[in-house]
Design a protein around this motif. Structure first.
Motif, short mmCIF file in Angstrom:
data_model
loop_
_atom_site.label_atom_id
_atom_site.label_comp_id
_atom_site.label_asym_id
_atom_site.label_seq_id
_atom_site.Cartn_x
_atom_site.Cartn_y
_atom_site.Cartn_z
N TYR A 419 3.98 -7.39 2.78
CA TYR A 419 3.19 -6.16 2.76
C TYR A 419 2.23 -6.15 1.57
CZ TYR A 419 2.31 -1.26 3.97
OH TYR A 419 1.72 -0.09 4.37
N ALA A 420 2.72 -6.56 0.39
CA ALA A 420 1.88 -6.60 -0.80
C ALA A 420 0.77 -7.64 -0.67
CB ALA A 420 2.74 -6.88 -2.03
N ILE A 472 8.56 -7.03 -7.72
CA ILE A 472 9.63 -7.06 -8.73
C ILE A 472 9.80 -5.68 -9.36
CG2 ILE A 472 10.34 -8.08 -10.92
CD1 ILE A 472 10.52 -9.95 -8.49
N GLY A 473 8.68 -5.01 -9.64
CA GLY A 473 8.76 -3.67 -10.21
C GLY A 473 9.41 -2.67 -9.27
N LEU A 474 9.06 -2.72 -8.00
CA LEU A 474 9.65 -1.81 -7.01
C LEU A 474 11.17 -1.98 -6.95
CD1 LEU A 474 7.06 -2.17 -4.12
CD2 LEU A 474 7.67 -0.02 -5.24
N LEU A 475 11.62 -3.22 -6.98
CA LEU A 475 13.06 -3.48 -6.89
C LEU A 475 13.77 -3.05 -8.16
CD1 LEU A 475 12.87 -7.02 -5.23
CD2 LEU A 475 13.68 -4.92 -4.14
N ASN A 476 13.26 -3.47 -9.31
CA ASN A 476 13.96 -3.20 -10.57
C ASN A 476 13.92 -1.73 -10.97
OD1 ASN A 476 14.65 -5.87 -10.77
ND2 ASN A 476 13.01 -6.41 -12.19
N THR A 493 11.26 -4.49 8.57
CA THR A 493 10.00 -3.80 8.31
C THR A 493 10.26 -2.57 7.46
OG1 THR A 493 7.99 -2.88 9.33
CG2 THR A 493 10.10 -2.34 10.36
N LEU A 494 9.22 -2.04 6.87
CA LEU A 494 9.33 -0.86 6.01
C LEU A 494 9.30 0.42 6.84
CD1 LEU A 494 6.90 -2.01 3.21
CD2 LEU A 494 9.23 -1.23 2.75
N THR A 495 9.98 1.43 6.37
CA THR A 495 9.87 2.75 6.97
C THR A 495 8.54 3.38 6.52
OG1 THR A 495 10.90 3.86 5.09
CG2 THR A 495 12.37 3.04 6.84
N GLN A 496 8.21 4.51 7.12
CA GLN A 496 6.99 5.22 6.73
C GLN A 496 7.03 5.57 5.24
OE1 GLN A 496 4.16 5.62 7.98
NE2 GLN A 496 3.52 7.73 8.33
N ASN A 497 8.15 6.06 4.78
CA ASN A 497 8.27 6.41 3.36
C ASN A 497 8.21 5.16 2.48
OD1 ASN A 497 8.92 8.46 1.22
ND2 ASN A 497 10.65 7.06 0.93
N GLY A 498 8.81 4.07 2.97
CA GLY A 498 8.79 2.81 2.22
C GLY A 498 7.37 2.29 2.05
N THR A 501 5.55 4.26 -0.56
CA THR A 501 6.02 3.89 -1.89
C THR A 501 5.35 2.62 -2.38
OG1 THR A 501 8.17 4.94 -1.48
CG2 THR A 501 8.05 3.34 -3.27
N VAL A 502 5.26 1.62 -1.49
CA VAL A 502 4.61 0.36 -1.86
C VAL A 502 3.13 0.59 -2.15
CG1 VAL A 502 4.03 -1.97 -1.10
CG2 VAL A 502 6.26 -1.01 -0.53
N LEU A 503 2.47 1.40 -1.35
CA LEU A 503 1.05 1.69 -1.56
C LEU A 503 0.82 2.32 -2.94
CD1 LEU A 503 0.00 3.07 1.94
CD2 LEU A 503 -0.66 0.89 0.93
N ARG A 504 1.66 3.26 -3.30
CA ARG A 504 1.51 3.89 -4.62
C ARG A 504 1.71 2.89 -5.75
NH1 ARG A 504 4.23 8.31 -1.99
NH2 ARG A 504 6.24 7.50 -2.69
#
Length: 553
Positions: A419-420, A472-476, A493-498, A501-504
């Protein structure tokens, strides 16, 4: 001769001579390459001209000039001279006519017109004289100080204009633009400083002793607009983009604040919104529901034809030198990320990546380089989860078992990486379109149907710097957890909320500033991508000898 000079207009505008006197490189960019950018000064100048931009009055023939009262926005040309001008205003004089040119600023400290303004008004005087009118002086009006500066017109001035036109046409016929001015006070106020990169170019060519001055992005407040809500509709109302679903307003943003429109999955956009976005130079990018970049659309493509022609030539020649530096930069950044963030002993891996970095710089063929890159990727991804905190190991276990998987990603870490990487790719595609590069014609990734090879090339050095760092930042930081993922068959796959979160997190990373290792100033990663694409363009056009990747220590 420049391949594009056949398309250079026969008539040279007076305004372009103004630019030539200010900076021959600026003249070349605007007239030959038809590159343009606004800034506060150009907007202020447009506002100052609003009174005289509307044509008005009647211009009598030379034999009846006594009937002249005042004329606004008068167009005059002469094919023998090869000149054209739109004169802001023409007043009646005691012995002929008086061209008046409006400027937003102020005169020189000595109360004289600036050389650029004098050149422009002299062209107007020459054209009026060639049309049979008597002109013994012109006027430059400076709005900031409300001053009318009289500029005498003599025979020597006519000769000066002819010499200036000859010099400008000689520059226009060159294959490459002139080199930038060195440490000039003109550059920071120039509207094209972000396209020209004068200090950066001079630093890479070792033409300047002083360090580069920091670039301010042309539109620092612009941001991508992401629409991930399925069934949403994007329309335009006035000067705003409006996102709705079932008549409920989800978002309402100013059009001038949008850098890209990114649509995920089942999202519709109106043709009027597309038209308005393209008028503002904003690309629209479509993604699958899972985040794969499917395509994009833009308005009128870049007119920088010479760059695209040279890009094809570099591609045909292989582009090995550029590819080697890109992959070397990627390996070095992977090595730095591991060295900084690994929670275990990775000294042997760091040493191995250091050797591969050196080998990549010396590779003698693309297959050899791809082999080096593949080995480095295998070593790097084998240690990727050593950067993940033990408390988050339940999300990393699948990656430890299967390694890097793509279509589909089979675990949360692979899902986040894919996704990133898709977000990074779309930003580089958008930058390529803005610079005038063709995203499909690369030097490392071989061209295939629908694959943006050059964008993938430029993405290499940024994968560890931006995308991997975000994951790495998202996980940690605990920003994502098991509930942010959906398992479908073998894929994750990511949920809508997930996704949100990645976009932010991704946008936060782009806004983060870093000291540029080559130029020494603070700059955001968002702007770094733009600078690197422009360095790539300068290498392809032949202005810079080597591509210099963005690396961190």
């Amino acid at each position: 001769m420049n391949a594009g000079t056949e398309a250079i207009p026969e008539l040279l505008p007076a305004r372009m001579l103004n630019e030539f006197v200010y900076c021959p490189r600026l003249f070349y960019f605007e007239w030959v390459d038809t590159r343009w950018a606004d800034n506060d000064d150009t907007e202020a100048g447009r506002f100052t001209h609003r009174v005289v931009d509307e044509p008005g009055g009647h211009m009598p023939p030379p034999e009846a000039v006594e009937l002249l009262k005042q004329v606004r926005s008068f167009r005059v040309e002469n094919r023998d001279l090869g000149l054209i001008a739109v004169i802001d205003r023409i007043d009646a004089g005691d012995a002929g006519v008086i061209p008046v040119d409006f400027k937003k600023g102020r005169p020189t400290p000595e109360g004289e017109p600036w050389p650029t303004d004098r050149a422009q008004v002299m062209v107007q005087a020459v054209l009026l004289s060639a049309a049979g009118y008597d002109v013994d002086h012109a006027i430059v009006y400076y709005a900031e100080t409300n001053q009318r500066i009289v500029v005498p017109v003599t025979d020597a001035d006519y000769d000066e204009v002819h010499d200036l036109v000859s010099a400008a046409r000689e520059v226009a016929n060159q294959v490459k633009p002139p080199l930038p001015l060195v440490s000039s006070p003109k550059c920071p106020r120039c509207s094209l400083v972000g396209l020209c990169l004068p200090d950066e170019t001079n630093a890479l060519l070792e033409r300047a002793e002083t360090p580069p001055r920091r670039i301010t992005p042309r539109d620092p407040d612009h941001r991508p607009l992401y629409v991930t809500e399925q069934g949403a509709f994007v329309g335009v109302k006035g000067g705003r983009l409006v996102v709705t679903k079932a008549k409920e307003k989800l978002a309402d943003v100013r059009l001038i604040d949008v850098a890209q429109l990114c649509l995920f999955g089942h999202v519709q956009v109106s043709s009027e919104a597309l038209s308005r976005l393209w008028t503002h130079g904003v690309p629209v990018l479509w993604f699958s529901y899972g985040g794969w970049l499917r395509g994009w659309a833009q308005g009128e493509p870049s007119r920088y034809v010479e760059l695209r022609r040279r890009q094809v030539i570099v591609h045909g020649q292989g582009g090995l030198g550029i590819a080697c530096r890109m992959i070397a930069g990627k390996i070095r950044n992977c090595r730095t990320l591991l060295r900084r963030n690994s929670r275990g002993d990775v000294s042997s891996v760091v040493e191995a990546l250091g050797r591969l970095y050196s080998q990549a710089e010396r590779a003698t063929s693309i297959p050899e380089l791809l082999g080096i890159e593949g080995t480095a990727a295998r070593i790097y991804f084998g240690e990727l989860t050593t950067m993940v905190a033990p408390a988050r190991s339940h999300l990393a276990s699948g990656f430890d078992r299967d390694g890097r998987t793509r279509r589909p990603p089979t675990d949360p870490v692979n899902c986040l990486l894919s996704y990133a990487y898709a977000l990074l790719l779309k930003d580089i595609v958008a930058v390529c379109l803005g610079v005038g590069l063709d995203p499909f014609i690369g030097v490392l990734h071989r061209p295939r149907f629908g694959r943006p090879s050059l964008a993938l090339d430029l993405a290499e050095e940024f994968r560890p710097l931006i995308a991997d760092s975000v994951v790495i930042g998202l996980l940690n930081n605990g920003e994502v957890d098991s509930h942010d993922f959906i398992i479908r068959g073998r894929g994750v796959t990511l949920t809508q909320n997930g996704r949100r979160t990645v976009l932010r997190a991704y946008e936060r990373r782009l806004d983060q500033t870093v000291t540029h290792p080559t130029f020494g100033y603070k700059i955001s990663y968002r702007r770094v991508i733009d600078v690197q694409a422009r360095i790539m363009a300068a290498v392809m056009i032949g202005e810079l000898p080597d591509y210099v990747p963005m690396t961190t220590r």
